[in-house]
Design a protein around this motif. Structure first.
Motif, PDB file in Angstrom:
ATOM      1  N   TYR A 173     -38.295  -1.120 -16.975  1.00  0.00           N
ATOM      2  CA  TYR A 173     -37.831  -1.590 -18.363  1.00  0.00           C
ATOM      3  C   TYR A 173     -36.750  -2.581 -18.386  1.00  0.00           C
ATOM      4  O   TYR A 173     -35.986  -2.439 -19.255  1.00  0.00           O
ATOM      5  N   ASP A 174     -36.959  -3.597 -17.456  1.00  0.00           N
ATOM      6  CA  ASP A 174     -35.861  -4.567 -17.316  1.00  0.00           C
ATOM      7  C   ASP A 174     -34.464  -4.020 -17.115  1.00  0.00           C
ATOM      8  O   ASP A 174     -34.277  -3.178 -16.452  1.00  0.00           O
ATOM      9  N   CYS A 175     -33.754  -4.291 -18.100  1.00  0.00           N
ATOM     10  CA  CYS A 175     -32.366  -3.750 -17.912  1.00  0.00           C
ATOM     11  C   CYS A 175     -31.761  -3.621 -19.350  1.00  0.00           C
ATOM     12  O   CYS A 175     -30.399  -3.533 -19.480  1.00  0.00           O
ATOM     13  N   TRP A 176     -32.519  -3.371 -20.360  1.00  0.00           N
ATOM     14  CA  TRP A 176     -31.824  -3.306 -21.772  1.00  0.00           C
ATOM     15  C   TRP A 176     -31.260  -1.719 -22.066  1.00  0.00           C
ATOM     16  O   TRP A 176     -30.432  -1.798 -23.096  1.00  0.00           O
ATOM     17  N   LEU A 177     -31.947  -0.828 -21.402  1.00  0.00           N
ATOM     18  CA  LEU A 177     -31.498   0.359 -21.401  1.00  0.00           C
ATOM     19  C   LEU A 177     -30.020   0.756 -21.145  1.00  0.00           C
ATOM     20  O   LEU A 177     -29.757  -0.001 -20.105  1.00  0.00           O
ATOM     21  N   ASP A 178     -29.291   1.509 -21.629  1.00  0.00           N
ATOM     22  CA  ASP A 178     -27.969   1.919 -21.275  1.00  0.00           C
ATOM     23  C   ASP A 178     -28.103   2.681 -19.921  1.00  0.00           C
ATOM     24  O   ASP A 178     -26.843   2.531 -19.028  1.00  0.00           O
ATOM     25  N   ASP A 179     -29.019   3.371 -19.705  1.00  0.00           N
ATOM     26  CA  ASP A 179     -29.083   4.088 -18.326  1.00  0.00           C
ATOM     27  C   ASP A 179     -29.313   3.063 -17.013  1.00  0.00           C
ATOM     28  O   ASP A 179     -30.335   2.610 -16.722  1.00  0.00           O
ATOM     29  N   PRO A 180     -28.191   3.021 -16.130  1.00  0.00           N
ATOM     30  CA  PRO A 180     -28.391   1.941 -15.260  1.00  0.00           C
ATOM     31  C   PRO A 180     -29.321   2.340 -14.142  1.00  0.00           C
ATOM     32  O   PRO A 180     -29.630   1.406 -13.473  1.00  0.00           O
ATOM     33  N   THR A 181     -29.882   3.475 -14.099  1.00  0.00           N
ATOM     34  CA  THR A 181     -30.734   3.743 -12.951  1.00  0.00           C
ATOM     35  C   THR A 181     -31.996   3.543 -13.645  1.00  0.00           C
ATOM     36  O   THR A 181     -33.236   3.345 -12.836  1.00  0.00           O
ATOM     37  N   GLN A 182     -32.436   2.779 -14.874  1.00  0.00           N
ATOM     38  CA  GLN A 182     -33.685   2.282 -15.376  1.00  0.00           C
ATOM     39  C   GLN A 182     -33.672   1.073 -15.149  1.00  0.00           C
ATOM     40  O   GLN A 182     -34.521   0.401 -15.362  1.00  0.00           O
ATOM     41  N   HIS A 183     -32.479   0.273 -14.746  1.00  0.00           N
ATOM     42  CA  HIS A 183     -32.630  -1.059 -14.732  1.00  0.00           C
ATOM     43  C   HIS A 183     -33.306  -1.745 -13.365  1.00  0.00           C
ATOM     44  O   HIS A 183     -33.509  -1.010 -12.480  1.00  0.00           O
ATOM     45  N   VAL A 184     -34.144  -2.708 -13.775  1.00  0.00           N
ATOM     46  CA  VAL A 184     -34.947  -3.201 -12.658  1.00  0.00           C
ATOM     47  C   VAL A 184     -34.337  -3.879 -11.421  1.00  0.00           C
ATOM     48  O   VAL A 184     -33.501  -4.287 -11.356  1.00  0.00           O
ATOM     49  N   SER A 185     -34.937  -3.242 -10.379  1.00  0.00           N
ATOM     50  CA  SER A 185     -34.412  -3.831  -9.102  1.00  0.00           C
ATOM     51  C   SER A 185     -35.898  -4.058  -8.273  1.00  0.00           C
ATOM     52  O   SER A 185     -36.836  -3.479  -8.514  1.00  0.00           O
ATOM     53  N   VAL A 186     -35.970  -4.848  -7.213  1.00  0.00           N
ATOM     54  CA  VAL A 186     -37.092  -5.100  -6.449  1.00  0.00           C
ATOM     55  C   VAL A 186     -37.759  -3.965  -5.885  1.00  0.00           C
ATOM     56  O   VAL A 186     -38.684  -3.330  -5.735  1.00  0.00           O
ATOM     57  N   GLU A 187     -36.815  -2.969  -5.388  1.00  0.00           N
ATOM     58  CA  GLU A 187     -36.857  -1.669  -4.791  1.00  0.00           C
ATOM     59  C   GLU A 187     -37.704  -0.703  -5.807  1.00  0.00           C
ATOM     60  O   GLU A 187     -38.690  -0.171  -5.319  1.00  0.00           O
ATOM     61  N   HIS A 188     -37.016  -0.727  -6.906  1.00  0.00           N
ATOM     62  CA  HIS A 188     -37.656   0.421  -7.952  1.00  0.00           C
ATOM     63  C   HIS A 188     -39.016  -0.267  -8.303  1.00  0.00           C
ATOM     64  O   HIS A 188     -39.946   0.516  -8.468  1.00  0.00           O
ATOM     65  N   VAL A 189     -39.314  -1.359  -8.353  1.00  0.00           N
ATOM     66  CA  VAL A 189     -40.566  -2.201  -8.791  1.00  0.00           C
ATOM     67  C   VAL A 189     -41.508  -1.904  -7.845  1.00  0.00           C
ATOM     68  O   VAL A 189     -42.712  -1.219  -8.276  1.00  0.00           O
ATOM     69  N   PHE A 190     -41.309  -1.908  -6.590  1.00  0.00           N
ATOM     70  CA  PHE A 190     -42.548  -1.520  -5.617  1.00  0.00           C
ATOM     71  C   PHE A 190     -42.479  -0.264  -5.325  1.00  0.00           C
ATOM     72  O   PHE A 190     -43.715   0.223  -4.602  1.00  0.00           O
ATOM     73  N   GLN A 191     -41.544   0.727  -5.792  1.00  0.00           N
ATOM     74  CA  GLN A 191     -41.840   2.375  -5.825  1.00  0.00           C
ATOM     75  C   GLN A 191     -42.979   2.831  -6.700  1.00  0.00           C
ATOM     76  O   GLN A 191     -43.822   3.632  -6.500  1.00  0.00           O
ATOM     77  N   LEU A 192     -42.937   2.109  -7.760  1.00  0.00           N
ATOM     78  CA  LEU A 192     -44.331   2.394  -8.643  1.00  0.00           C
ATOM     79  C   LEU A 192     -45.413   1.549  -8.610  1.00  0.00           C
ATOM     80  O   LEU A 192     -46.659   1.978  -8.917  1.00  0.00           O
ATOM     81  N   TYR A 193     -45.211   0.330  -8.135  1.00  0.00           N
ATOM     82  CA  TYR A 193     -46.242  -0.615  -8.401  1.00  0.00           C
ATOM     83  C   TYR A 193     -47.392  -0.534  -7.619  1.00  0.00           C
ATOM     84  O   TYR A 193     -48.594  -0.796  -8.074  1.00  0.00           O
ATOM     85  N   GLY A 194     -47.453  -0.047  -6.451  1.00  0.00           N
ATOM     86  CA  GLY A 194     -48.742   0.322  -5.557  1.00  0.00           C
ATOM     87  C   GLY A 194     -49.836   1.227  -6.729  1.00  0.00           C
ATOM     88  O   GLY A 194     -50.986   0.817  -6.553  1.00  0.00           O
ATOM     89  N   ALA A 195     -49.435   2.184  -7.263  1.00  0.00           N
ATOM     90  CA  ALA A 195     -49.977   3.052  -7.844  1.00  0.00           C
ATOM     91  C   ALA A 195     -50.627   2.354  -9.252  1.00  0.00           C
ATOM     92  O   ALA A 195     -51.859   2.726  -9.643  1.00  0.00           O
ATOM     93  N   THR A 196     -49.798   1.403  -9.931  1.00  0.00           N
ATOM     94  CA  THR A 196     -49.994   0.764 -10.970  1.00  0.00           C
ATOM     95  C   THR A 196     -51.185  -0.166 -10.688  1.00  0.00           C
ATOM     96  O   THR A 196     -52.274  -0.358 -11.339  1.00  0.00           O
ATOM     97  N   LEU A 197     -51.145  -0.834  -9.614  1.00  0.00           N
ATOM     98  CA  LEU A 197     -52.078  -1.798  -9.023  1.00  0.00           C
ATOM     99  C   LEU A 197     -53.429  -1.146  -8.867  1.00  0.00           C
ATOM    100  O   LEU A 197     -54.520  -1.640  -9.151  1.00  0.00           O
ATOM    101  N   ALA A 198     -53.417   0.019  -8.229  1.00  0.00           N
ATOM    102  CA  ALA A 198     -54.549   0.808  -7.998  1.00  0.00           C
ATOM    103  C   ALA A 198     -55.313   0.978  -9.434  1.00  0.00           C
ATOM    104  O   ALA A 198     -56.395   1.120  -9.462  1.00  0.00           O
ATOM    105  N   LYS A 199     -54.530   1.316 -10.513  1.00  0.00           N
ATOM    106  CA  LYS A 199     -55.160   1.613 -11.908  1.00  0.00           C
ATOM    107  C   LYS A 199     -55.692   0.279 -12.348  1.00  0.00           C
ATOM    108  O   LYS A 199     -56.784   0.258 -12.843  1.00  0.00           O
ATOM    109  N   ALA A 200     -55.266  -0.741 -11.950  1.00  0.00           N
ATOM    110  CA  ALA A 200     -55.577  -2.127 -12.563  1.00  0.00           C
ATOM    111  C   ALA A 200     -56.777  -2.500 -11.886  1.00  0.00           C
ATOM    112  O   ALA A 200     -57.786  -3.049 -12.240  1.00  0.00           O
ATOM    113  N   GLN A 201     -56.708  -2.297 -10.430  1.00  0.00           N
ATOM    114  CA  GLN A 201     -57.964  -2.532  -9.711  1.00  0.00           C
ATOM    115  C   GLN A 201     -59.331  -1.747 -10.007  1.00  0.00           C
ATOM    116  O   GLN A 201     -60.454  -2.116 -10.129  1.00  0.00           O
TER     117      GLN A 201
END
Length: 281
Positions: free
Chosen positions: A207-235
């Protein structure tokens, strides 16, 4: 012919039967790597990794002009990109797929934005920069597979490589943007100058970093936690789409340079005439 531009994590196409690896230089420099030509399920395709082998290029370091020109010279008339994106809208959730149909350029002028200039003048319309035919093709396939999918969105392209501030994130939301990324500009506009139908599949990672909850803010670590599953969907969506007929690129896209080039042919050098002729194919 359809070209596929691989983004973060998509450095090759599994199941692609490689026919040829094309090493090419262009009047605009070298592309990110070799163009791979091959057979992917039911269709002949071209593939290029946007960030190069091993993801060595930052977004502002990518030679977008060389990438687009090399693909066009190899025969591409359509370009489907894949990109990691952040969401600026609550209903566009991490893990979803999202295809923008409008663009907001928030880059900083570090990139070469056009093939034209230096003696060749042209003004190409980008009011509707995305191929609806390509979006429909992916949309229909995603819904058949029951994959969460969004369209009719606006993508804000930022310079990077840093991740944005909360003030920037709020500004882009207020400007009407739904997605944020670093790579689709100037790629989308150069594709139009090359008369190539263009669309990109956004893999929503955060969610980039616009939400008030800092745990939802983007980081490279958080991106790659979800990215593999999302990439599999896209493939999976891509594989299913490639077993259907390819869409036809819109005639207005394939003739985008008609009337747009102001410089007379008699004023062009031989080199200028040659690269312009490639774009017009």
């Amino acid at each position: 012919m359809l070209a596929i531009m691989g983004g973060t994590g998509l450095h090759d196409l599994p199941d692609l039967t490689v026919v040829e690896r094309i090493q090419v230089d262009t009047p605009f420099g070298s592309p990110s790597g070799d163009i791979v030509q091959g057979r992917f399920h039911e269709h002949n395709v071209l593939f290029l990794a946007r960030h190069g082998a091993g993801h060595r290029l930052l977004p502002h370091e990518v030679n977008y002009r060389a990438n687009i020109f090399a693909l066009k010279a190899a025969g591409a008339t359509m370009l489907l990109g894949f990109s990691a994106v952040g969401s600026l809208a609550l209903d566009v959730k991490p893990g979803d797929l999202a295809m923008p149909e409008q663009y907001f350029d928030f880059t900083r002028g570090k990139r070469e934005y056009t093939f034209f200039g230096n003696g060749v003048a042209a003004h190409v319309s980008t009011a509707k920069p995305v191929s609806a035919a390509l979006v429909d093709w992916i949309d229909d396939t995603a819904h058949e597979l029951n994959v969460s999918f969004h369209r009719n969105l606006t993508y804000a392209c930022v310079e990077g490589p840093r991740l944005g501030t909360q003030a920037e994130s709020h500004f882009l939301r207020q400007a009407g943007c739904h997605l944020v990324g670093m790579t689709n500009v100037p790629e989308v506009f150069l594709a139009r100058e090359a008369q190539m139908a263009y669309a990109t599949v956004g893999l929503v990672t955060d969610y980039d970093c616009w939400l008030d909850d800092p745990t939802q803010h983007v980081s490279v670590e958080h991106v790659f936690q979800l990215y593999g599953a999302t990439l599999a969907k896209a493939q999976n969506v891509l594989k299913a789409a490639m077993q259907r007929p390819l869409p036809e690129p819109e005639s207005e896209i394939r003739s985008a340079l008609k009337g747009a080039v102001l410089t007379r042919d008699t004023e062009l050098t031989e080199v200028q005439w040659q690269w312009l002729d490639t774009l017009k194919r």
